[in-house]
Design an enzyme around this catalytic site. Structure first.
Site, PDB file in Angstrom:
ATOM      1  N   GLY A  90      33.105  30.584  37.249  1.00 20.77           N
ATOM      2  CA  GLY A  90      33.730  31.683  36.069  1.00 20.77           C
ATOM      3  C   GLY A  90      34.994  31.713  35.677  1.00 20.77           C
ATOM      4  O   GLY A  90      35.440  32.474  35.375  1.00 20.77           O
ATOM      5  N   THR A  91      36.134  30.697  35.725  1.00 21.27           N
ATOM      6  CA  THR A  91      36.663  30.539  34.954  1.00 21.27           C
ATOM      7  C   THR A  91      37.197  30.720  33.687  1.00 21.27           C
ATOM      8  O   THR A  91      38.196  31.927  33.384  1.00 21.27           O
ATOM      9  CB  THR A  91      37.311  29.070  35.463  1.00 21.27           C
ATOM     10  OG1 THR A  91      37.164  28.047  35.112  1.00 21.27           O
ATOM     11  CG2 THR A  91      38.091  28.943  37.426  1.00 21.27           C
TER      12      THR A  91
ATOM     13  N   MET B  84      24.167  27.895  32.479  1.00 25.84           N
ATOM     14  CA  MET B  84      24.205  25.720  33.128  1.00 25.84           C
ATOM     15  C   MET B  84      22.542  26.220  32.513  1.00 25.84           C
ATOM     16  O   MET B  84      21.625  24.931  33.165  1.00 25.84           O
ATOM     17  CB  MET B  84      24.065  25.378  33.979  1.00 25.84           C
ATOM     18  CG  MET B  84      25.556  25.328  34.734  1.00 25.84           C
ATOM     19  SD  MET B  84      26.492  24.024  33.301  1.00 25.84           S
ATOM     20  CE  MET B  84      28.025  23.982  33.843  1.00 25.84           C
TER      21      MET B  84
ATOM     22  N   ILE C  50      19.325  25.415  29.342  1.00 23.12           N
ATOM     23  CA  ILE C  50      19.156  25.273  27.973  1.00 23.12           C
ATOM     24  C   ILE C  50      18.483  26.271  27.435  1.00 23.12           C
ATOM     25  O   ILE C  50      17.451  26.921  27.611  1.00 23.12           O
ATOM     26  CB  ILE C  50      18.816  24.277  27.672  1.00 23.12           C
ATOM     27  CG1 ILE C  50      19.108  23.021  27.925  1.00 23.12           C
ATOM     28  CG2 ILE C  50      18.298  23.972  25.995  1.00 23.12           C
ATOM     29  CD1 ILE C  50      20.175  22.312  27.362  1.00 23.12           C
TER      30      ILE C  50
ATOM     31  N   ASN D  91      29.865  28.565  22.466  1.00 20.60           N
ATOM     32  CA  ASN D  91      29.414  28.349  23.547  1.00 20.60           C
ATOM     33  C   ASN D  91      30.584  27.044  24.094  1.00 20.60           C
ATOM     34  O   ASN D  91      31.168  26.742  22.531  1.00 20.60           O
ATOM     35  CB  ASN D  91      28.332  27.011  24.240  1.00 20.60           C
ATOM     36  CG  ASN D  91      28.149  25.728  24.872  1.00 20.60           C
ATOM     37  OD1 ASN D  91      27.847  26.707  25.707  1.00 20.60           O
ATOM     38  ND2 ASN D  91      27.587  24.840  24.438  1.00 20.60           N
TER      39      ASN D  91
ATOM     40  N   HIS E  13      31.967  23.957  25.339  1.00 23.17           N
ATOM     41  CA  HIS E  13      31.696  22.705  25.864  1.00 23.17           C
ATOM     42  C   HIS E  13      32.560  21.936  26.217  1.00 23.17           C
ATOM     43  O   HIS E  13      33.688  21.350  25.723  1.00 23.17           O
ATOM     44  CB  HIS E  13      30.451  21.949  24.773  1.00 23.17           C
ATOM     45  CG  HIS E  13      30.514  20.468  25.740  1.00 23.17           C
ATOM     46  ND1 HIS E  13      29.584  19.893  26.608  1.00 23.17           N
ATOM     47  CD2 HIS E  13      30.988  19.283  25.425  1.00 23.17           C
ATOM     48  CE1 HIS E  13      29.169  19.092  26.829  1.00 23.17           C
ATOM     49  NE2 HIS E  13      30.067  18.841  25.792  1.00 23.17           N
TER      50      HIS E  13
HETATM   51  C1  GAR Z   1      33.397  24.305  32.401  1.00 23.75           C
HETATM   52  O1  GAR Z   1      34.310  23.342  31.904  1.00 23.75           O
HETATM   53  C2  GAR Z   1      32.030  24.533  30.695  1.00 23.75           C
HETATM   54  O2  GAR Z   1      32.922  24.394  29.594  1.00 23.75           O
HETATM   55  C3  GAR Z   1      31.806  23.348  31.448  1.00 23.75           C
HETATM   56  O3  GAR Z   1      31.075  23.755  32.518  1.00 23.75           O
HETATM   57  C4  GAR Z   1      33.222  24.574  33.509  1.00 23.75           C
HETATM   58  C5  GAR Z   1      31.981  25.707  33.873  1.00 23.75           C
HETATM   59  O4  GAR Z   1      33.532  26.609  34.275  1.00 23.75           O
HETATM   60  N1  GAR Z   1      30.464  24.211  30.845  1.00 23.75           N
HETATM   61  C6  GAR Z   1      29.552  22.894  30.112  1.00 23.75           C
HETATM   62  O5  GAR Z   1      29.705  21.820  30.916  1.00 23.75           O
HETATM   63  C7  GAR Z   1      28.517  23.300  29.676  1.00 23.75           C
HETATM   64  N2  GAR Z   1      27.721  22.243  28.561  1.00 23.75           N
HETATM   65  P1  GAR Z   1      33.515  27.947  34.824  1.00 23.75           P
HETATM   66  O6  GAR Z   1      32.596  28.756  36.107  1.00 23.75           O
HETATM   67  O7  GAR Z   1      34.449  27.909  35.806  1.00 23.75           O
HETATM   68  O8  GAR Z   1      33.848  28.440  33.325  1.00 23.75           O
END
Ligand code: GAR
Length: 207
Positions: free
Chosen positions: A12-13, A91, A93, A108, A110
């Protein structure tokens, strides 16, 4: 004021970046009204709770497939009166039933410059492994609307980040988050809430 619902699965950053910008008054005309996690152990849930934001847990493992999961999620989003749905490290779809119900209302983030390193199977650290394997000089992040093609919706904002000698997937992931994701996701959310995004033939114009 638009109701922003953030969907999460992990650390969740990106949610934290949204909360921080909200507290700095940089999310104009929108408020994070609720966070929904597909994972009961996601640290993102604690981040929301620490800031007094309502949370729901909808575990993916309780459902047979993504369609059934999306139906339950759709119900929850309707109950919460979502105006904007933000996938911030979510995560799963989403099924088309949900995407159609919220056309041009789901965004979203990415961790690459779409159309590079995206689509089925490209998520999280794996995206950065692939970028390093290929030897690209630039990568970055993209915020886009969600349509029925995985990572295929209209692009709202992108920011490039340079690869450096000695980068590992973990180091690169952190730099892409700091220099790109945590900046462009809150910006895109604010632009949406201010109704400054115009969509025309899969192109987004900032007005
Ligand atoms: C982030 O880097 C986000 O862009 C990626 O997962 C990470 C989640 O980090 N998302 C994907 O790859 C979606 N295809 P977070 O939980 O610290 O925000």
């Amino acid at each position: 004021m638009k109701n922003i619902i953030v969907l999460v699965s992990g650390g969740g950053t990106n949610l934290q970046a949204l909360i921080d910008k909200q507290e700095q008054g940089e999310i104009k005309n929108g408020k994070i009204s609720c966070v929904i996690s597909s994972n009961p152990n996601a640290y993102a849930l604690q981040r929301a709770e620490q800031h007094g934001i309502k949370t729901h847990v909808l575990p993916r493992k309780n459902f047979e497939n993504n369609h059934a999961y999306s139906l339950a999620l759709l119900d929850m989003l309707k109950q919460e009166q979502a105006d904007l749905i933000v996938l911030a490290g979510f995560m799963i779809i989403l099924d088309k039933i949900l995407i159609q119900a919220y056309e041009n209302k789901i965004i979203n983030v990415h961790p690459a410059l779409i159309p590079a390193f995206c689509g089925d199977g490209f998520y999280g650290l794996h995206v950065h492994e692939k970028a390093l394997e290929k030897g690209v000089k630039l990568t970055g992040a993209t915020v886009h609307f969600v349509n029925e093609i995985c990572d295929g919706g209209a692009i709202i904002l992108q920011k490039a980040v340079a690869i450096q000698k000695g980068d590992t997937p973990e180091i690169l992931q952190k730099r892409v988050m700091e220099q790109a994701e945590w900046q462009i996701l809150p910006q895109a959310v604010s632009l949406f809430c201010e109704e400054r995004l115009e969509i025309e033939n899969n192109h987004v114009w900032i007005i």
